[in-house]
Write a protein that holds these residues in place. Structure first.
Motif, PDB file in Angstrom:
ATOM      1  N   PHE A   1       0.848  -1.192   0.000  1.00  0.00           N
ATOM      2  CA  PHE A   1       0.000   0.000   0.000  1.00  0.00           C
ATOM      3  C   PHE A   1       0.884   1.243   0.000  1.00  0.00           C
ATOM      4  CE2 PHE A   1       0.505  -0.857   4.571  1.00  0.00           C
ATOM      5  CZ  PHE A   1       0.853   0.403   5.064  1.00  0.00           C
TER       6      PHE A   1
ATOM      7  N   ILE B   1      -4.639   7.433   7.520  1.00  0.00           N
ATOM      8  CA  ILE B   1      -5.007   6.050   7.203  1.00  0.00           C
ATOM      9  C   ILE B   1      -5.447   5.360   8.484  1.00  0.00           C
ATOM     10  CG2 ILE B   1      -4.203   3.834   6.295  1.00  0.00           C
ATOM     11  CD1 ILE B   1      -4.321   6.049   4.213  1.00  0.00           C
TER      12      ILE B   1
ATOM     13  N   PHE C   1      -6.534   1.674  10.225  1.00  0.00           N
ATOM     14  CA  PHE C   1      -6.501   0.219  10.098  1.00  0.00           C
ATOM     15  C   PHE C   1      -7.549  -0.377  11.017  1.00  0.00           C
ATOM     16  CE2 PHE C   1      -1.970   1.308   9.221  1.00  0.00           C
ATOM     17  CZ  PHE C   1      -1.938   0.903   7.894  1.00  0.00           C
TER      18      PHE C   1
ATOM     19  N   LYS D   1      -2.764  -5.387  12.553  1.00  0.00           N
ATOM     20  CA  LYS D   1      -2.814  -3.915  12.524  1.00  0.00           C
ATOM     21  C   LYS D   1      -1.617  -3.307  13.258  1.00  0.00           C
ATOM     22  CE  LYS D   1      -6.765  -3.758  14.645  1.00  0.00           C
ATOM     23  NZ  LYS D   1      -6.855  -5.212  14.921  1.00  0.00           N
TER      24      LYS D   1
ATOM     25  N   ARG E   1      -8.612   7.299   4.267  1.00  0.00           N
ATOM     26  CA  ARG E   1      -8.826   5.927   3.807  1.00  0.00           C
ATOM     27  C   ARG E   1      -8.833   4.982   4.996  1.00  0.00           C
ATOM     28  NH1 ARG E   1      -4.572   4.026  -0.351  1.00  0.00           N
ATOM     29  NH2 ARG E   1      -3.243   5.604   0.643  1.00  0.00           N
TER      30      ARG E   1
ATOM     31  N   MET F   1      -8.311   0.968   5.841  1.00  0.00           N
ATOM     32  CA  MET F   1      -7.837  -0.307   5.305  1.00  0.00           C
ATOM     33  C   MET F   1      -8.261  -1.413   6.255  1.00  0.00           C
ATOM     34  SD  MET F   1      -4.007   0.611   3.909  1.00  0.00           S
ATOM     35  CE  MET F   1      -3.751   1.982   2.773  1.00  0.00           C
TER      36      MET F   1
ATOM     37  N   ILE G   1      -7.884  -5.014   7.567  1.00  0.00           N
ATOM     38  CA  ILE G   1      -6.874  -6.065   7.603  1.00  0.00           C
ATOM     39  C   ILE G   1      -7.515  -7.352   8.088  1.00  0.00           C
ATOM     40  CG2 ILE G   1      -4.566  -6.700   8.427  1.00  0.00           C
ATOM     41  CD1 ILE G   1      -4.619  -4.073   6.919  1.00  0.00           C
TER      42      ILE G   1
ATOM     43  N   GLU H   1      -3.651  -9.564   5.503  1.00  0.00           N
ATOM     44  CA  GLU H   1      -3.804  -9.009   4.164  1.00  0.00           C
ATOM     45  C   GLU H   1      -4.823  -7.885   4.183  1.00  0.00           C
ATOM     46  OE1 GLU H   1      -4.981 -12.527   2.077  1.00  0.00           O
ATOM     47  OE2 GLU H   1      -2.924 -12.973   1.439  1.00  0.00           O
ATOM     48  N   ILE H   2      -4.672  -6.942   3.250  1.00  0.00           N
ATOM     49  CA  ILE H   2      -5.660  -5.868   3.093  1.00  0.00           C
ATOM     50  C   ILE H   2      -6.789  -6.396   2.220  1.00  0.00           C
ATOM     51  CG2 ILE H   2      -6.082  -3.537   2.243  1.00  0.00           C
ATOM     52  CD1 ILE H   2      -3.134  -2.943   2.730  1.00  0.00           C
TER      53      ILE H   2
ATOM     54  N   GLU I   1     -10.019  -4.780   2.149  1.00  0.00           N
ATOM     55  CA  GLU I   1     -10.872  -3.676   1.690  1.00  0.00           C
ATOM     56  C   GLU I   1     -10.161  -2.356   1.927  1.00  0.00           C
ATOM     57  OE1 GLU I   1     -15.238  -5.702   2.753  1.00  0.00           O
ATOM     58  OE2 GLU I   1     -14.663  -3.772   3.621  1.00  0.00           O
ATOM     59  N   VAL I   2     -10.374  -1.394   1.013  1.00  0.00           N
ATOM     60  CA  VAL I   2      -9.810  -0.047   1.164  1.00  0.00           C
ATOM     61  C   VAL I   2     -10.844   0.957   0.684  1.00  0.00           C
ATOM     62  CG1 VAL I   2      -7.956   1.543   0.538  1.00  0.00           C
ATOM     63  CG2 VAL I   2      -7.474  -0.896   0.718  1.00  0.00           C
TER      64      VAL I   2
ATOM     65  N   TYR J   1     -15.997  -4.543   6.327  1.00  0.00           N
ATOM     66  CA  TYR J   1     -16.112  -3.354   7.176  1.00  0.00           C
ATOM     67  C   TYR J   1     -17.574  -3.098   7.555  1.00  0.00           C
ATOM     68  CZ  TYR J   1     -15.740   1.512   8.718  1.00  0.00           C
ATOM     69  OH  TYR J   1     -15.809   2.677   9.451  1.00  0.00           O
TER      70      TYR J   1
END
Length: 591
Positions: free
Chosen positions: A372, A380, A382, A390, A554, A556, A558, A562-563, A565-566, A579
């Protein structure tokens, strides 16, 4: 689990003379003091060893002939020598006591400075109590060796040789009788030395376990009382005490058994000399004065041997302590500056994670090929389940841990290529677990910026709405708070920690569950202040309470390293994905 952990003994290597040599190197800056102490001890030894010889002269020359004047003068000389002996010993003790304390101070300082450089992984696997033992108890165990041991062993070895020469000079055969039993003592000490060494090492281990358990129990006292664990913990402590006492008593018994052995053998040697001496007197082969002097010397001969055996015990104790001290000093930090590391220029705030993979344990990845980019001034957030990774992202950005694969860039510069100090000075971190140091409130706020003025301290407190409760305290900003801020509420500790982070004026700001302990009313005020503070700064926010991150540029999500959704809050709600489910579940609980 706690019981097993504190009954485990640390694995330390066997006796290593190199450890003692390393300890003695700390005496190098004090060569002058050591030489003066040696000179004083030589003078004291000379004055002491002249006593028996003067006794021989007094008996053979003056008492036998009734020469009172000669007896008077030799008595005066004897008294002067006794005075010289006492004065020299007194000043030697003063000099070496001061020197020993300075050396102990230096060792403890080196140890503390090194511990501060060690990586988080070192503290993850060791109870704080065991580390404290190494800084305090183990270093204290070296004090007697440094103050007296080295000087005494040199003096005693010299005294032993000089006494032997004097005794052989007085009467060769009687001296042979006196030292005939010495091989027996040597054999016994050799047989016991390994058991004594192992015993003192075990004592160090048990002391370390005991102190570690005490430290943890005091730190977790509220939890202990909340779960009514007092009796259970007392039983564990009782078992630790019993284990400690058993090892201590066994080792002390072994250590002090050397003295009776030496005393018995010494008595045997004196008896042999008496028997032989009486026979030699009858035959006229020795004078009364010489025999009396030999008997006085034989007692002085065994004293250095006793001291040397005691010194051996000191060496064993010191070795056990030195093993633990150098175990810490020889531990290399996992996170260090690479050769030719550069100073990180003033940060603009652009951050990038490129193919980052990391795990706290081998073959267990917490983050997996994470990618990212964060632009200058962007906030940002998390979010994700506990253990999703995170906080790990934050730990890697500040290089509390190093990544396994990939790279982390700030303004296009790999953070591995810059010095840790220049990196961390420009990143402000407010952890979920707030820590308040003993001292004043002002001291705690200024912790990250010691040059801050009183007005700057107050301004930071006002921004995070801590000023109101601080000024109501008895001494305002000078109010003394206890260790870990026990006088303050959880919310007050959080606000002070927030002010501390803001005062350091970081280019990148990290808030790890920064509002977790603040009530809803205070949270609203802090959120307004946070929005103002974050303006123009790149910021990373970790929060379980999703209401605190609605305004993030934004978010993110986790999951499993792994990410997944953003997007902004509204965008993620519209997607009705991971989310959305988190938000809905949290909102339904509030309702």
């Amino acid at each position: 689990m706690a019981r097993n952990r504190y009954f485990e003994d640390e694995k330390i290597d066997s006796f290593n003379p190199h450890n003692i040599r390393r300890i003695l190197r700390y005496l190098k800056p004090f060569k002058k003091q050591v030489l003066i102490a040696l000179l004083l001890m030589a003078m004291a030894a000379f004055a002491d060893l002249m006593g028996p010889y003067l006794t021989k002269i007094a008996i053979d020359r003056y008492i036998g002939e009734g020469n009172l004047q000669g007896l008077l003068w030799i008595s005066i000389l004897y008294i002067v020598l006794l005075a010289v002996n006492g004065i020299c010993i007194r000043f030697r003790v003063l000099i070496m006591s001061k020197t020993g304390h300075k050396v102990i101070k230096r060792i403890r300082k080196d140890l503390f400075q090194h511990i501060q450089k060690l990586s988080f992984s070192y503290f993850d696997s060791r109870p704080a109590g065991k580390i404290i033992v190494r800084v305090m108890n183990n270093v204290n165990s070296l004090q007697h060796l440094l103050e007296n041991g080295l000087i005494d062993i040199i003096t005693d070895l010299s005294r032993f040789l000089v006494i032997l020469i004097l005794m052989f000079n007085l009467h060769f055969k009687l001296t042979i009788y006196a030292i005939a039993v010495m091989p027996i003592l040597t054999l016994l000490v050799f047989l016991m030395k390994k058991r004594i060494r192992i015993g003192w090492r075990d004592v160090q281990k048990k002391n370390s376990n005991l102190n570690a358990y005490i430290h943890e129990s005091l730190t977790g006292m509220k939890i202990t009382q909340s779960f009514v664990r007092e009796d259970k913990n007392s039983n564990i402590f009782k078992d630790l005490l019993a284990s400690n006492r058993k090892v201590w008593m066994h080792t002390v018994m072994l250590t002090h058994s050397i003295w009776p052995i030496v005393l018995i053998i010494n008595t045997i040697s004196v008896i042999l000399m008496y028997l032989a001496g009486i026979s030699y007197l009858d035959k006229g082969l020795v004078s009364i004065g010489a025999l009396v002097a030999l008997l006085q010397y034989i007692w002085r001969l065994w004293q250095p041997i006793i001291n040397i055996s005691n010194f051996y015990n000191q060496i064993l104790v010191a070795n056990s302590a030195a093993e633990r001290i150098f175990d810490v000093l020889d531990t290399e930090p996992d996170i260090i500056d690479i050769p030719n590391a550069i100073e990180l220029p003033p940060i603009e705030g652009r951050v990038e994670f490129k193919d980052v993979t990391f795990g706290y344990e081998e073959e267990v990845d917490i983050l997996k090929n994470l990618n990212f980019k964060v632009e200058i001034g962007e906030t940002i957030a998390f979010v994700g389940a506990t253990g999703a990774g995170k906080s790990t992202i934050i730990n890697l950005l500040t290089r509390f841990y190093d990544i396994d694969q990939g790279s982390v860039l700030i303004d296009g510069i790999d953070i591995k290529d810059v010095t840790l100090e220049s990196l961390r000075k420009q990143i402000g971190v407010m952890m979920q677990d707030t820590f308040i140091f003993s001292g004043s409130i002002a001291d705690n706020i200024k912790y990250g910026n010691l040059d801050a003025s009183e007005e700057e301290v107050k301004e930071a407190a006002k921004i995070v709405y801590a000023h109101e409760f601080i000024k109501k305290m008895e001494d305002g900003y000078n109010t003394q708070v206890n260790e870990r801020g026990s006088r303050l509420s959880a919310g007050q500790r959080q606000l002070i920690s927030f002010a501390r982070t803001l005062l350091s004026d970081p280019a990148i700001l990290i808030l790890d569950e920064a509002t977790s302990s603040i009530d809803t009313k205070t949270e609203i005020l802090v959120q307004k202040a946070t929005d103002a503070v974050l303006e123009g700064r790149t910021a990373f926010v970790i929060a379980h309470r999703l209401s605190t991150i609605r305004n993030a540029d934004r978010i993110m999500v986790i999951d499993n390293g792994e990410i997944v959704e953003v997007g902004s809050h509204d965008e993620l709600i519209e997607q009705k994905g991971f989310y959305y489910e988190l938000y809905k579940a949290q909102y339904s609980r509030v309702i």
